[in-house]
Design a protein around this motif. Structure first.
Motif, PDB file in Angstrom:
ATOM      1  N   UNK A 106      41.788  33.363  20.082  1.00 33.59           N
ATOM      2  CA  UNK A 106      42.096  33.390  21.513  1.00 33.59           C
ATOM      3  C   UNK A 106      43.590  33.575  21.743  1.00 33.59           C
ATOM      4  N   UNK A 107      44.391  33.156  20.764  1.00 34.09           N
ATOM      5  CA  UNK A 107      45.844  33.242  20.907  1.00 34.09           C
ATOM      6  C   UNK A 107      46.307  34.693  21.069  1.00 34.09           C
ATOM      7  N   UNK A 108      45.563  35.632  20.490  1.00 35.40           N
ATOM      8  CA  UNK A 108      45.939  37.039  20.652  1.00 35.40           C
ATOM      9  C   UNK A 108      45.895  37.458  22.112  1.00 35.40           C
ATOM     10  N   UNK A 109      44.861  37.010  22.804  1.00 34.29           N
ATOM     11  CA  UNK A 109      44.754  37.318  24.229  1.00 34.29           C
ATOM     12  C   UNK A 109      45.854  36.633  25.019  1.00 34.29           C
ATOM     13  N   UNK A 110      46.106  35.361  24.708  1.00 33.38           N
ATOM     14  CA  UNK A 110      47.151  34.617  25.417  1.00 33.38           C
ATOM     15  C   UNK A 110      48.536  35.214  25.156  1.00 33.38           C
ATOM     16  N   UNK A 111      48.773  35.654  23.922  1.00 37.71           N
ATOM     17  CA  UNK A 111      50.062  36.285  23.599  1.00 37.71           C
ATOM     18  C   UNK A 111      50.233  37.586  24.377  1.00 37.71           C
ATOM     19  N   UNK A 112      49.153  38.343  24.497  1.00 42.57           N
ATOM     20  CA  UNK A 112      49.239  39.603  25.239  1.00 42.57           C
ATOM     21  C   UNK A 112      49.593  39.340  26.698  1.00 42.57           C
ATOM     22  N   UNK A 113      48.945  38.338  27.291  1.00 45.69           N
ATOM     23  CA  UNK A 113      49.227  37.998  28.687  1.00 45.69           C
ATOM     24  C   UNK A 113      50.691  37.592  28.857  1.00 45.69           C
ATOM     25  N   UNK A 114      51.188  36.801  27.914  1.00 49.01           N
ATOM     26  CA  UNK A 114      52.579  36.346  27.988  1.00 49.01           C
ATOM     27  C   UNK A 114      53.566  37.497  27.773  1.00 49.01           C
ATOM     28  N   UNK A 115      53.232  38.413  26.871  1.00 49.74           N
ATOM     29  CA  UNK A 115      54.150  39.498  26.528  1.00 49.74           C
ATOM     30  C   UNK A 115      54.132  40.652  27.528  1.00 49.74           C
ATOM     31  N   UNK A 116      53.122  40.671  28.404  1.00 48.05           N
ATOM     32  CA  UNK A 116      53.021  41.754  29.388  1.00 48.05           C
ATOM     33  C   UNK A 116      52.771  41.164  30.780  1.00 48.05           C
ATOM     34  N   UNK A 117      53.778  40.489  31.322  1.00 49.74           N
ATOM     35  CA  UNK A 117      53.597  39.797  32.604  1.00 49.74           C
ATOM     36  C   UNK A 117      53.308  40.730  33.783  1.00 49.74           C
ATOM     37  N   UNK A 118      53.615  42.019  33.658  1.00 46.65           N
ATOM     38  CA  UNK A 118      53.380  42.951  34.760  1.00 46.65           C
ATOM     39  C   UNK A 118      51.944  43.465  34.792  1.00 46.65           C
ATOM     40  N   UNK A 119      51.166  43.118  33.766  1.00 46.77           N
ATOM     41  CA  UNK A 119      49.759  43.510  33.734  1.00 46.77           C
ATOM     42  C   UNK A 119      48.898  42.299  34.124  1.00 46.77           C
ATOM     43  N   UNK A 120      48.148  42.444  35.204  1.00 38.57           N
ATOM     44  CA  UNK A 120      47.249  41.370  35.644  1.00 38.57           C
ATOM     45  C   UNK A 120      45.984  41.412  34.793  1.00 38.57           C
ATOM     46  N   UNK A 121      45.823  40.409  33.937  1.00 36.97           N
ATOM     47  CA  UNK A 121      44.694  40.384  32.996  1.00 36.97           C
ATOM     48  C   UNK A 121      43.577  39.502  33.540  1.00 36.97           C
ATOM     49  N   UNK A 122      42.378  40.056  33.579  1.00 39.00           N
ATOM     50  CA  UNK A 122      41.184  39.300  33.939  1.00 39.00           C
ATOM     51  C   UNK A 122      40.222  39.398  32.757  1.00 39.00           C
ATOM     52  N   UNK A 123      39.639  38.270  32.347  1.00 36.10           N
ATOM     53  CA  UNK A 123      38.658  38.353  31.258  1.00 36.10           C
ATOM     54  C   UNK A 123      37.434  37.505  31.581  1.00 36.10           C
ATOM     55  N   UNK A 124      36.295  38.028  31.164  1.00 36.44           N
ATOM     56  CA  UNK A 124      35.008  37.438  31.506  1.00 36.44           C
ATOM     57  C   UNK A 124      34.119  37.406  30.267  1.00 36.44           C
ATOM     58  N   UNK A 125      33.187  36.463  30.240  1.00 31.65           N
ATOM     59  CA  UNK A 125      32.202  36.398  29.158  1.00 31.65           C
ATOM     60  C   UNK A 125      30.876  36.960  29.651  1.00 31.65           C
TER      61      UNK A 125
END
Length: 286
Positions: A106-125
């Motif tokens: 899950x850290x990969x997703x969290x790192x991506x969100x942190x490293x790209x603050x200008x991209x609004x990330x939404x994720x769903x299961x």
């Protein structure tokens, strides 16, 4: 013709009444009747015969209703694709199949969100099937699924893999086995992840290929629950090997299947979406 008018036409067709359809759509019967007449004028045909009992579809009405679901789907898909194109560099909608974060950090997703603050990330299961459907409809930009996809419209990338194993409790005849043939599971009480997980569907398919219907007596979304049921000698559990390290394996063994199959995680997206900056950056981050 637009999605609103076509949806109104479907409601009139299904209710065979302008008044009932109007109540369902929360509009006035007069307004709905006007919209249906305008649709008839646009198509240069009569869609309904008006009677005292309500409205009855003509041959043209029946034809339009038969085609209307596909037309609506295509119109909505065009709208979704336009929105996807509009926000291609500033929004990323990700669909994650149930259980993928057991293997993919899950850290990969969290790192991506942190490293790209200008991209609004939404994720769903969602289930695999729902993720594929929403990507094709442009309601998701990227999917993380279990198992390969058969869709030619997708680009896919293997992200991780681990073997599927059988948890066997001490005292069971298979406890000391080096491996377990799938055919040997015939007649055994089995424990599995539920139908939303690829591993359940794949195990059922492989058992049927071996000539029998598996006797799955309990299903869960949680590997720990399966481990506890197995330790209580209720049945043998089918799990991905990656979860074994998180389980209490006292008096249990994780034994590989003789017919090896793997719990594989793939990233997928449509060919066109791969050109979008947000999708490309996320795919590279994985």
């Amino acid at each position: 013709m637009n999605t609103k008018t076509l949806t109104e036409f479907q409601a009139v067709y299904e209710n065979q009444s302008i008044h009932k359809a109007a109540r369902q759509l929360f509009i006035t019967p007069q307004g709905l009747g006007k919209n249906i007449r305008q649709l008839e004028e646009e198509l240069h045909t009569q869609l309904f015969e008006r009677t005292k009992q309500g409205v009855l579809p003509t041959a043209s009405g029946r034809l339009l209703y038969k085609k209307s679901a596909d037309i609506l789907r295509q119109l909505r898909q065009v709208d979704h694709e336009i929105q996807q194109l509009k926000f291609q560099d500033s929004r990323l909608r990700i669909g994650c199949a149930y259980g993928v974060f057991n293997m993919l950090p899950m850290q990969k997703l969290l790192d991506f969100i942190q490293n790209h603050p200008k991209i609004a990330v939404e994720y769903y299961e969602y289930s695999n099937e729902e993720i594929r459907r929403q990507i094709l409809d442009a309601r998701l930009d990227y999917g993380i699924i279990v198992g390969r996809s058969d869709e030619r419209d997708f680009l896919e990338k293997k992200l991780a893999a681990c073997p599927v194993v059988v948890l066997v409790y001490e005292g069971h005849p298979l406890y000391d086995a080096g491996e377990v043939p799938i055919a040997r599971l015939e007649g055994e009480k089995l424990l599995s992840m539920n139908e939303a997980f690829w591993i359940c569907q794949e195990m059922i398919r492989r058992c049927r290929e071996a000539g029998f219907e598996p006797e799955i007596i309990a299903k869960s979304v949680d590997g720990i629950v399966l481990q506890k049921l197995c330790s209580q000698k209720i049945g043998l559990a089918i799990v991905p090997e990656v979860v074994v390290g998180e389980l209490n394996m006292t008096n249990l063994r994780a034994i590989p299947l003789k017919e090896r199959f793997f719990w594989e995680i793939y990233g997928i997206c449509c060919h066109d979406a791969k050109a979008y900056m947000s999708v490309r950056l996320f795919d590279e981050a994985l």
